[in-house]
Design an enzyme around this catalytic site. Structure first.
Site, PDB file in Angstrom:
ATOM      1  N   ASP A  14       0.842  -1.188   0.000  1.00  0.00           N
ATOM      2  CA  ASP A  14       0.000   0.000   0.000  1.00  0.00           C
ATOM      3  C   ASP A  14       0.881   1.244   0.000  1.00  0.00           C
ATOM      4  O   ASP A  14       1.917   1.284   0.670  1.00  0.00           O
ATOM      5  CB  ASP A  14      -0.908  -0.009   1.234  1.00  0.00           C
ATOM      6  N   HIS A  29      -4.224  14.006   0.777  1.00  0.00           N
ATOM      7  CA  HIS A  29      -4.366  13.073   1.897  1.00  0.00           C
ATOM      8  C   HIS A  29      -3.150  13.152   2.826  1.00  0.00           C
ATOM      9  O   HIS A  29      -3.307  13.222   4.055  1.00  0.00           O
ATOM     10  CB  HIS A  29      -4.536  11.647   1.368  1.00  0.00           C
ATOM     11  N   GLU A  61     -10.568   3.839   3.350  1.00  0.00           N
ATOM     12  CA  GLU A  61      -9.636   4.612   2.521  1.00  0.00           C
ATOM     13  C   GLU A  61      -9.969   4.321   1.065  1.00  0.00           C
ATOM     14  O   GLU A  61      -9.897   3.176   0.615  1.00  0.00           O
ATOM     15  CB  GLU A  61      -8.176   4.251   2.826  1.00  0.00           C
ATOM     16  N   GLU A  92      -9.163   4.062  -2.560  1.00  0.00           N
ATOM     17  CA  GLU A  92      -7.923   3.890  -3.334  1.00  0.00           C
ATOM     18  C   GLU A  92      -8.215   3.185  -4.651  1.00  0.00           C
ATOM     19  O   GLU A  92      -9.272   2.587  -4.836  1.00  0.00           O
ATOM     20  CB  GLU A  92      -6.903   3.037  -2.552  1.00  0.00           C
ATOM     21  N   ASP A 150      -9.088   0.327   1.687  1.00  0.00           N
ATOM     22  CA  ASP A 150      -8.171  -0.170   2.712  1.00  0.00           C
ATOM     23  C   ASP A 150      -8.713   0.218   4.088  1.00  0.00           C
ATOM     24  O   ASP A 150      -8.359   1.255   4.651  1.00  0.00           O
ATOM     25  CB  ASP A 150      -6.776   0.425   2.488  1.00  0.00           C
ATOM     26  N   ARG A 175      -8.140   3.694  13.025  1.00  0.00           N
ATOM     27  CA  ARG A 175      -7.280   4.857  13.318  1.00  0.00           C
ATOM     28  C   ARG A 175      -6.731   4.854  14.731  1.00  0.00           C
ATOM     29  O   ARG A 175      -5.628   5.366  14.981  1.00  0.00           O
ATOM     30  CB  ARG A 175      -8.059   6.157  13.075  1.00  0.00           C
ATOM     31  N   GLN A 197      -3.981   2.320  14.839  1.00  0.00           N
ATOM     32  CA  GLN A 197      -2.877   2.870  14.040  1.00  0.00           C
ATOM     33  C   GLN A 197      -2.077   3.913  14.816  1.00  0.00           C
ATOM     34  O   GLN A 197      -0.834   3.898  14.812  1.00  0.00           O
ATOM     35  CB  GLN A 197      -3.453   3.491  12.762  1.00  0.00           C
ATOM     36  N   LYS A 252      -4.282  -2.102   9.775  1.00  0.00           N
ATOM     37  CA  LYS A 252      -4.580  -2.234   8.350  1.00  0.00           C
ATOM     38  C   LYS A 252      -4.799  -3.683   7.954  1.00  0.00           C
ATOM     39  O   LYS A 252      -4.828  -3.983   6.751  1.00  0.00           O
ATOM     40  CB  LYS A 252      -3.398  -1.686   7.535  1.00  0.00           C
ATOM     41  N   THR A 312      -8.971  -5.540   3.344  1.00  0.00           N
ATOM     42  CA  THR A 312      -8.867  -4.607   2.229  1.00  0.00           C
ATOM     43  C   THR A 312      -9.834  -5.145   1.178  1.00  0.00           C
ATOM     44  O   THR A 312      -9.696  -6.299   0.765  1.00  0.00           O
ATOM     45  CB  THR A 312      -7.427  -4.585   1.681  1.00  0.00           C
ATOM     46  N   GLU A 361     -10.302  12.314   7.414  1.00  0.00           N
ATOM     47  CA  GLU A 361     -10.198  13.650   6.823  1.00  0.00           C
ATOM     48  C   GLU A 361     -11.557  14.351   6.769  1.00  0.00           C
ATOM     49  O   GLU A 361     -11.665  15.542   7.035  1.00  0.00           O
ATOM     50  CB  GLU A 361      -9.617  13.556   5.413  1.00  0.00           C
TER      51      GLU A 361
END
Lengths: 416, 416
Positions: A126, A133, A199, A201, A231, A235, A238, A251, A255, A361
């Site tokens: 990844d 971002h 996420e 992507e 993904d 948080r 993380q 993570k 996915t 975000e």
């Protein structure tokens, strides 16, 4: 820009379909509880490629290429076969083609099929290649004045992810349990993540293996196709785990990828350049031509039993680094790449709030909760939420669609 | 502690052999350019297991378990078969066994064999579980006063590595090229690594797959065996790339493993406890019993054409976290584990300078170059250097050896 190619499969000629003859994406499916078969989407049908091969209707250099029902063995045949196979199908599915009667018996309704992983993921990497971002996350997790790490404008930053946790659209996601500690706690706790996120992507699939370093053009040539990719990210896990060696369990829950591999050939008319460089790149990373794609992307969130709210609209062409640049960087150390390797683009956020590709975000880490169309608010995902990514390249009277990349969040399992 | 088990293979009874009947490690080999065969080391011989299976001399629940020549399919048969197979071989190879005449024809001289990867690495995860190593590296790369990251005493920190770059002992290693920038440079450069290093580790091999979270005891049960592991590392590439998402290309050139999988069963008499906890662990990480092993480890460096100097002696029992704890943590997110997953322990450094498991620590990042027995100095590796790791658990009149984990560094390829 090319125009719609007309097919004798009538539904493929609709301006609304994701799967016109121009697309021909590659997937894997089952009917009922049957065997896994490889298929190609055309309108609202799937062309049964495994059955075509068994019937001797494909001209391939080996036997049993589609026997497993996935596309890895086909990818391994190389670029020449990718092109001749696509040309063959394009002709055979064109309006007026003589092969219509042969192929008609090998079409199934997509509505009757269960879509499965189109390929076996060999390894998953990844990246972190979205300028907006990276700035947003840097502002939130570190220091807004120095949001972008010093290496960011020089390296397409990546980390190895977990191939075993990649799942196909439609797979339920279980909220993870993990170790976390907020700054106000004395000791870490082990509990269900409260800040579970998406996420948005794109995923690039390596179709040609390499040993030793490859350049950006060669890397682009090695890419077989693209999928949408979510993904899922915890948080809170993380934030506590990621220093100093990067994200790990935050993570690794899942996915999700979309079920159809959209080939590089289908996306060719939509090539787009990376934005102007803020700092000159080292020569090994410079692109000989446009290697991003103009693909409209969107994210929808539907609370359990309720209608969907659009969270974000953006485009893959905002990325600072292309998949070809990422792949070239990936090989600098001599790292061998293999058929079926999957590269995540990194979260695709555009410049405005409505273009952001993660709830981190969008809700500014929970400080500005979103209000959904249903009146509910969201800082992070709640149990029962269904997230759906969609992507389309828009041509002249047709679209190259990816199908949906969706998943529903289920409650965490009870702790023992 | 058990004593030497005597075998009719005379060389297995020598106190000097790495491979007495007590060991029976699992490998893969070729004779000349022949097919890959699975084998078991006994003294200076290899028992040809693939041939035994073909001859109908093994009692296994499936056919063709060793047809590929690797141990993945055997591992997948599960713990019960691991035990019955080992018991069968132990009896058949014992002094006085009636099977001697059947088996004798399936022994080959180890000296005639080329050893290959004993299993296919599914995914590779590397950890950072050595207390002294973490302190040393934290002191060098960050701040000596806060050398240990705040999460280190709570989490067995790990990151995903690259399975495609794992190679067997004896494979030459090419010095990598990469992007790097020291603090005194304005712009990064792309050139051959000048700070290429080793990391002395143990590797644990997952033999039982999992879906969902597993506890520490279950994780220990899932481990099939152990190998020596050298995680070659480019420190200059690492320093520039590793923030914020961890090591990537600095660790992707190669990871070398020893050719014999030493089973958990063979290591059973050597179980050792992790050291006292400096901070209490969360319950999901507490060990129900000793899950490290007392294994003497050493590293030797031989410049091209010269004799070897010992760089370090240490023991696996100094690690702060066991492989079982690491594997349990690895599953907390729900991350599926698969047969053939490889977990690196992290660099094994003991408390004293002579116990350090990397040149970064041994030369204190080049500030205190080592003087070899040949009179040369080393801060990091030079082209032509051969690194050899060795490991042995010392029993009463016998040793459980791992064989050598060696690699020679070759010059970087020229830049285009």
């Amino acid at each position: 820009m090319t125009q719609l190619l007309r097919s004798w499969v009538e539904s493929a000629n609709s301006p609304d379909t994701d799967f016109p003859l121009n697309n021909l994406p590659y997937g894997a499916f089952r009917i009922g509880g049957g065997d896994l078969h490889a298929g190609v989407a055309i309108g609202d049908r799937i062309l049964e490629v495994t059955a075509l091969e068994q019937a001797g209707l494909l001209d391939l250099p080996e036997n049993g290429v589609f026997a497993r029902g996935t596309w890895n063995d086909f990818m391994a045949l190389g670029e020449g076969v990718w092109a001749s196979f696509r040309n063959h199908l394009t002709k055979a599915l064109s309006e007026g083609a003589s092969q219509q009667s042969d192929l008609e018996t090998h079409l199934v309704a997509m509505a009757d099929a269960t879509l499965e992983m189109p390929f076996t993921v060999t390894e998953f990497t990844d990246f972190y290649a979205g300028r907006h971002h990276a700035f947003n996350v840097g502002s939130l997790f570190r220091d807004p004045a120095n949001a972008l790490p010093p290496n960011w404008l020089h390296i397409p930053i990546g980390y190895n992810g977990r191939a075993s946790s990649v799942v196909v659209s439609g797979t339920d996601i279980t909220r993870p349990i993990g170790q976390m500690k907020s700054p106000d706690m004395d000791m870490p706790v082990f509990e269900a993540s409260k800040r579970f996120d998406l996420e948005l992507e794109m995923g690039a699939i390596v179709g040609t293996p390499s040993k030793g370093r490859v350049g950006v053009q060669e890397a682009d040539d090695m890419i077989f196709g693209y999928v949408l990719l979510n993904d899922w990210s915890a948080r809170d896990i993380q934030a506590w785990e990621y220093q100093p060696l990067g994200p790990f369990q935050s993570k690794a829950t899942a996915t999700t990828i979309s079920p159809w591999i959209v080939t590089k050939a289908a996306l060719e008319p939509f090539r787009a350049s990376t934005p102007p460089r803020e700092k000159e790149l080292l020569p090994y990373l410079t692109e000989p031509g446009p290697m991003l794609y103009d693909i409209d992307l969107e994210v929808g969130l539907a609370p359990e039993g309720k209608s969907e709210t659009n969270l974000s609209r953006t485009n893959y062409n905002v990325m600072y680094y292309s998949a070809a640049q990422q792949l070239a960087h990936h090989t600098t150390s001599g790292c061998p790449m293999r058929v079926g390797d999957l590269l995540g683009s990194g979260t695709i956020s555009g410049p405005e709030k409505g273009n952001r590709g993660s709830l981190l975000e969008l809700s500014w880490a929970g400080k500005e909760p979103l209000i959904l169309d249903t009146g509910e608010t969201r800082s992070f995902l709640e149990d029962g939420d269904t997230l759906t990514l969609r992507g389309r390249a828009i041509g002249d009277g047709y679209k190259i669609g990816f199908g949906e990349c969706a998943g529903t969040l289920r409650p965490a399992r009870a702790l023992d």
